[in-house]
Every structure is written in C-alpha cells, then in structure tokens.
Design a protein around this motif. Sequence first.
Motif, short mmCIF file in Angstrom:
data_model
loop_
_atom_site.label_atom_id
_atom_site.label_comp_id
_atom_site.label_asym_id
_atom_site.label_seq_id
_atom_site.Cartn_x
_atom_site.Cartn_y
_atom_site.Cartn_z
N LEU A 68 0.70 -1.33 -0.03
CA LEU A 68 0.04 0.02 0.14
C LEU A 68 0.95 1.36 0.13
O LEU A 68 0.72 2.26 -0.69
CB LEU A 68 -0.86 -0.09 1.26
CG LEU A 68 -2.03 -1.17 1.45
CD1 LEU A 68 -2.60 -1.07 2.52
CD2 LEU A 68 -2.82 -1.17 0.05
N ASN A 69 1.94 1.30 0.80
CA ASN A 69 2.81 2.25 0.91
C ASN A 69 3.49 2.52 -0.32
O ASN A 69 3.71 3.79 -0.88
CB ASN A 69 3.90 2.13 1.93
CG ASN A 69 5.02 3.34 1.92
OD1 ASN A 69 4.69 4.18 2.69
ND2 ASN A 69 5.97 2.86 1.58
N HIS A 70 3.86 1.46 -1.20
CA HIS A 70 4.61 1.86 -2.52
C HIS A 70 3.72 2.48 -3.52
O HIS A 70 4.08 3.48 -4.17
CB HIS A 70 4.77 0.22 -3.15
CG HIS A 70 5.60 0.38 -4.30
ND1 HIS A 70 6.70 1.07 -4.66
CD2 HIS A 70 5.13 0.12 -5.78
CE1 HIS A 70 6.94 0.77 -5.89
NE2 HIS A 70 5.87 0.24 -6.67
N ALA A 71 2.28 2.28 -3.56
CA ALA A 71 1.37 2.67 -4.32
C ALA A 71 1.09 4.06 -3.73
O ALA A 71 0.91 5.17 -4.63
CB ALA A 71 0.09 1.84 -4.34
N GLY A 72 0.88 4.39 -2.50
CA GLY A 72 0.54 5.79 -2.24
C GLY A 72 1.62 6.77 -2.14
O GLY A 72 1.60 7.86 -2.43
N LEU A 73 2.85 6.40 -2.03
CA LEU A 73 4.14 7.21 -2.33
C LEU A 73 4.02 7.57 -3.89
O LEU A 73 4.37 8.89 -3.95
CB LEU A 73 5.46 6.45 -2.10
CG LEU A 73 6.67 7.38 -1.96
CD1 LEU A 73 6.37 8.40 -0.98
CD2 LEU A 73 7.85 6.51 -1.88
N PHE A 74 3.69 6.86 -4.82
CA PHE A 74 3.76 7.58 -6.05
C PHE A 74 2.79 8.30 -6.36
O PHE A 74 2.68 9.32 -7.05
CB PHE A 74 3.64 6.41 -6.91
CG PHE A 74 3.84 6.96 -8.49
CD1 PHE A 74 5.21 7.30 -9.19
CD2 PHE A 74 2.90 6.87 -9.44
CE1 PHE A 74 5.11 7.82 -10.23
CE2 PHE A 74 2.83 7.69 -10.63
CZ PHE A 74 4.09 7.90 -11.05
N LEU A 75 1.49 7.97 -5.65
CA LEU A 75 0.20 8.79 -5.58
C LEU A 75 0.44 10.12 -5.40
O LEU A 75 0.03 11.15 -6.16
CB LEU A 75 -0.81 7.94 -4.99
CG LEU A 75 -2.16 8.82 -4.97
CD1 LEU A 75 -2.90 8.74 -6.46
CD2 LEU A 75 -3.19 8.13 -4.08
N ALA A 76 1.22 10.21 -4.21
CA ALA A 76 1.30 11.93 -3.78
C ALA A 76 2.28 12.53 -5.04
O ALA A 76 1.92 13.67 -5.27
CB ALA A 76 2.26 11.64 -2.64
N PHE A 77 3.33 11.99 -5.61
CA PHE A 77 3.97 12.36 -6.69
C PHE A 77 2.97 12.77 -7.77
O PHE A 77 3.08 13.65 -8.60
CB PHE A 77 5.12 11.73 -7.05
CG PHE A 77 6.32 11.83 -6.28
CD1 PHE A 77 7.22 12.96 -6.16
CD2 PHE A 77 6.48 10.95 -5.25
CE1 PHE A 77 8.35 13.12 -5.36
CE2 PHE A 77 7.40 11.05 -4.39
CZ PHE A 77 8.38 12.06 -4.46
N LEU A 78 1.98 11.97 -8.17
CA LEU A 78 1.08 12.00 -9.07
C LEU A 78 0.25 13.03 -8.99
O LEU A 78 -0.15 13.90 -9.93
CB LEU A 78 0.39 10.66 -9.53
CG LEU A 78 -0.72 10.89 -10.55
CD1 LEU A 78 -0.14 10.75 -11.73
CD2 LEU A 78 -1.45 9.39 -10.79
N VAL A 79 -0.40 13.22 -7.67
CA VAL A 79 -1.09 14.43 -7.48
C VAL A 79 -0.32 15.90 -7.54
O VAL A 79 -1.08 16.80 -8.09
CB VAL A 79 -1.71 14.27 -5.87
CG1 VAL A 79 -2.12 15.67 -5.41
CG2 VAL A 79 -2.71 13.01 -5.74
N MET A 80 0.94 15.87 -7.03
CA MET A 80 1.73 16.86 -7.40
C MET A 80 2.14 17.45 -8.77
O MET A 80 1.91 18.38 -9.26
CB MET A 80 3.03 16.71 -6.73
CG MET A 80 2.98 17.03 -5.07
SD MET A 80 4.63 16.94 -4.46
CE MET A 80 5.49 15.53 -4.69
N SER A 81 1.93 16.21 -9.74
CA SER A 81 2.51 16.62 -11.12
C SER A 81 0.89 17.24 -11.86
O SER A 81 0.90 17.99 -12.74
CB SER A 81 2.53 15.39 -11.80
OG SER A 81 1.58 14.45 -11.82
N GLU A 82 -0.07 16.86 -11.22
CA GLU A 82 -1.41 17.20 -11.42
C GLU A 82 -1.59 18.55 -11.44
O GLU A 82 -2.54 19.48 -11.60
CB GLU A 82 -2.46 16.08 -11.31
CG GLU A 82 -2.32 14.89 -12.05
CD GLU A 82 -3.56 14.05 -11.54
OE1 GLU A 82 -4.27 14.41 -10.37
OE2 GLU A 82 -3.66 12.96 -12.04
#
Length: 657
Positions: free
Chosen positions: A579-593
């Motif tokens: 879950l942490n692996h997916a969540g960490l990238f999700l944070a960067f994805l949100v920042m990119s958007e």
Amino acid sequence: MAIEKMVMFNLIASQEDEHCILEQLLLSEKIHLNVEQASKAKKYLTEQYEVEAKNDDFATWISKLDKMSEQLLNISQSISITPIINSHISYKVYPFSQAEEDLTVFLKNNADPLAQRLEKDKHKKKLIVLKNIVDSLHKKNIDFYELSNMHYLNYELGLLTYENSVQLKKNYENIDAIILPVGEIDEAKETIHLVIYPKMLESATISLLKSVSWQKIDLPEEFLDNIPNMQAKFEVAIAKIEDEIAILDKTIFSKIECKQSLINHIYTRLELEKEIAHLKQKLWHGNEVFVIYMWAKADEATLIEEKIANITDRYVLSIKEVKEVSKEIAPPTILNNNRFFKPFETIVKMYGLPSYNEIDPTKFLGITLCLAFGIMFGDIGQGSLYIIAGFILSKYNESTGGILKRLGASSVAFGFFYGSLFGLEHEQLPWLPHVIGSPLSPYNIMPILMMGVGFGVVVLTISYFIGIANCLKKGDIEEGVFGKNGVFGYVFFINLILLMLAIVGVVPVSPFVFLGIMVVALAIIILKEPLTHLAKKQRPLIKGDTGSYFIESGFEGLETVLSAISNAISFIRVGAFALNHAGLFLAFLVMSEMTDNLVLKIFILVLGNILILTLEGLIVFIQGLRLQYYEMFSKYFGGEGKPYNPIKLGNNKNIKL
C-alpha cells in the motif's frame, strides 16, 4: 543437493613419501584438513597402529626458505618483476635442489649489475639535489673554488628553516662570522645561507650553527667553480650517469620473459616448500609414518586416491562417509545450489553457514525473499530497471547483480498483478493488463493486508517444519518436539492464529478451544526438559536446581508468547508496504497534476520514480531481509557450519591441529 556431499580420508603413509604426497595434495587444492578431535585421533592411532605423535622442529628450515624468498623478492622488485605462483610444476620435474641452484646463479648474474645500478641511481639523485640547490642561489657571482682556497677564512654552505633563520638573524651582533642569505628552496620552506668565518673560530662557529639546526651542504671538490660553470658541470655529470644506467638497464632487463619464467618457478617452489613445512608441523608423526585426516568432496575421492597411488604404494587409506564418522566431528560445508539460487548464498552466509547435516536455507530464502519483495514493490517499469541494473552490476559483482535481477523479475511479475508501470496504474493507462488492480483500491486494501498475513503464516509454517526436521536429524528431541520452535511451539503459534480468526468470526469454533490448546502447548514447552528425560527414560528429570529451572522456563514461555504474537503481526508489514508503494507514487502524481507545465509534470514523475527506486527499494529490501533473519531463520537455521577451506599455497599458516 544444496550441500555438497563430503567424505573423510584417514591416510597413513611412509614419511619418505610425505613430501611428495603433501605437494600433490597442496597443488590439487581439493582437501580440507580435519582439525577437530586431535586428542581422540592421537588415542585412536596409538591403539590401532601404535603410533606415537611427535612434533619436529622445522624452524631452521622455514628460516632458510624465508631468507631465500626475501632474496628473490628483493631482486625481482629491482627489475620490476612480480613473482607469480605456477601450480603446474612438479617436485620431480623441478625439485628444490634445482630451485636453490637456479636462485644462486640468478643472484650471481644479476646482483652486481643491480648493485651498480642502485649505487649510480643513488649518486644521480644526490647530484640532482645539489644542482637544484645551486640553481636556487640568487647570488650568481659566488665562486666556490676561490672560497675554498682562502688562507685565513673558511666557509660553509647550508640550509636553515625560516624560523631558525629569524632566530639566527637576531644574534648577528654576537657572531664573529659573515652570514649571507644567498637563496631559497620554496618547496622545503628553507633558506640557503653562506657563512664565512675565521679559521681560528671554526669550533665556536660550528657549535653556534648546530644550535639552530644547521644542515650543511657538501659540494664535491670537482664541482667547485663559479655558479654558471657549476651548473654546467652538474648537467654533464648527470647526463653521464644516465648513460651508464641505460647501459646497465640493457643487461638487467634483457630477456625479461625468460627471467619472469625462472622467477615464477623458483618462487613457486619456495612457497610450496614453506607450505609443506607448515603442514608437516600440523600432522602426526611416528614409527616412520605420518598421519593426515582430511575432508574432500565425495565425487573427487577417486581422483585424490589416484594422486596418492601414483606416488607410492606404501600407504593405508580409509574413506568414510559422514554417517560413519563420530557426530562430534563436524564436516565442512560447501553450498552447491543451481544457477538461479546461487546468488542468494551470499545472503545466507551473511547470517552464517549451515552445518553439514542442516537443511540449506538458500532455496527457501530465495523463493520467499523474491515473493515478499514482489508483493511489497510490484511495478513493471521499476522492476525492469532493477533487472537492467542487475545485468550491469553482474560485471563487477556477480552475486549482488544476480540478486538484483531476480528481485527485479519478481517486481515485474507483481507489477502485472497490480497493473502498475512506473507508478501509473490502470486509471492512467487503461490498456495496462492487471489481475486485481491498484493496491489502494477500496476493494483491495484489506485483501492485500490479509495476503501479507497469509503469506507469513505459510512461510512461518514451513520454517517451523524445517526447524523440526533439523532438530530431529540431530536427535534433539527436546528442541525438535518440546521446544519453542519445535512441534509444540508450532502448535502454540497456529492456534494463536486460529484464536484470532475465531474471535473475528472467520472460524466457527469457540475461541476457548484454541486458547485451551495454547495453554497446554505452553505448559509442555515450559516442561520440555523433564518431558525429554521422561521420554528417554533418564533421571533425574530436572538437572540442577528445580527453582532456577522453572524461573528460566517461565521466562522462555513468556518469550514464546511474545514471539508468536510478533511473528503473526510482522507480516502485516508485507501488505502495508505494498500500500505504501502505491501511496508514495500517488503523492507525486497528485503534485504533477497541480501544474499545467508538461516538462514540470514529467520532472515530478521522474523524480518520484527515482526516490522510489532508491530510497523505498532499499527499505523494502531491508524489510524483506529482516523477515528472513529475525522471523524465519530464528525458527530453523543455526548458521554454525564450518566453511570448506582447502589447503593451498598461502592458505595454511593459520590452521591449527
């Protein structure tokens, strides 16, 4: 078989053949000296063969060999040759007597030219130093020839540090001499001074100069002249010495390949003689025979016997399988895994080496570590980068590169399971194949956490079974059946899991059933010593103080409870890291958007992948390693094996019998 099968050789042979036999065994690099149970071996030999052990003094012989080696290394270094071991030479083809003769001739033919070259090179360096000093003189009108021929005055040229120059300058009025600074040597932070003093005050002047650490410069008489002429004389002298050195070099460095070969032969023979001498000190001798106990691979036993038979027929050789040898004598361990699991041997050896009769954990570790890493770090793109990095790293470190390739492949496999490519999932890439989808999906969070727990229960169950098998192979009923990692230890653990499932209603059985079984299992663990003695019909049931035993056993029971709970909870982290692996990238994805700049979007996503690949990848690997070492190895792996250490050149001085 993961652990190479070994056999034990007991060799008794004539001392006349000892040298040749040891030489062949050394050069074969296939035998491991048995250094255990020396006193029992001595007793056995005395009873069976009436052999008395003795130790000869080899100090004089080894001292001679060391002296010869030093001479060879010194002369080799002088001609820029590095001696190399040539393991193909034979005692009969190139005996020590020949090596000794060759060394004597080689030293005779090369010592004089080398000594001359060394002396000339030393003289050249001295002239260069003096020339540099003369070149550093600022006063170019000095004529040292005229100064050396004064009737009433003497002179000295010397060096002073800057600090001592200042000290001397302060006392000029108390000195009956002329002191002139005539140059500087910047590299050494020293000044060159010319001191002119009356001959009648020579003693006082020299004493004064010594008090300020005066460094006298002695100019050779043949160079004394004015500065320009002295510089020219030094240049001519240096050029002449260089020509003489060049002529000597032609003699010294001629036929260098032949000299390299000869030096290799002499060096190998000397090293071989030293190793044989060291080995002789560690063997049993008596009644004109010597005895050697050694281990070898079972499939090389015939080859070793043939080597001995080719030397002599005056020997007695018995070859025993491990089961025929006393259990107190531990065979060395050689791990022998296939190509896929070979790199994981490095991780096993970091913890310890399995004993010979222990189950090799390499395969189990390789499978479970790859599975755990894949579950926690599933991504097609990031896993592919690990595979590429593994191929590159394999050129420098095969084991590390191999592990990285296999972990990367597991990451790719679970990347397809989750549907993740460089952190982008099915929502961003609809064409990406997947099985269950994103770990952060509301439908997947709990199943993934439970998958981690289920994975833990399975691997811990296998760990318990391996540990039980290891104990029973050793005949250790106390730990294998009644111990905290034995049969009843597993009964306690699995009923703890069932108790938790019963409490939440997954298992339709009263929790008190499992709780009762746990209490019984815990009581048996606490009473493991008396139960073992009872099963073996030994008395007393408890050795030592009964009160102390129950206190210690009580703490062990408490440790069993805490350990079982810790084991059950630890593997939740496997799902949590997914879950942490997916969540960490999700944070960067949100920042990119949050930005409309395409370049900045790409930069944020790339930066996120770099951090995940390096920082999170390392953390996940450490977590997987922690589960292996602390949760699983503690159940079944002792790591007390002895490494296979075959006797070979340069590897035997620390072997003790």
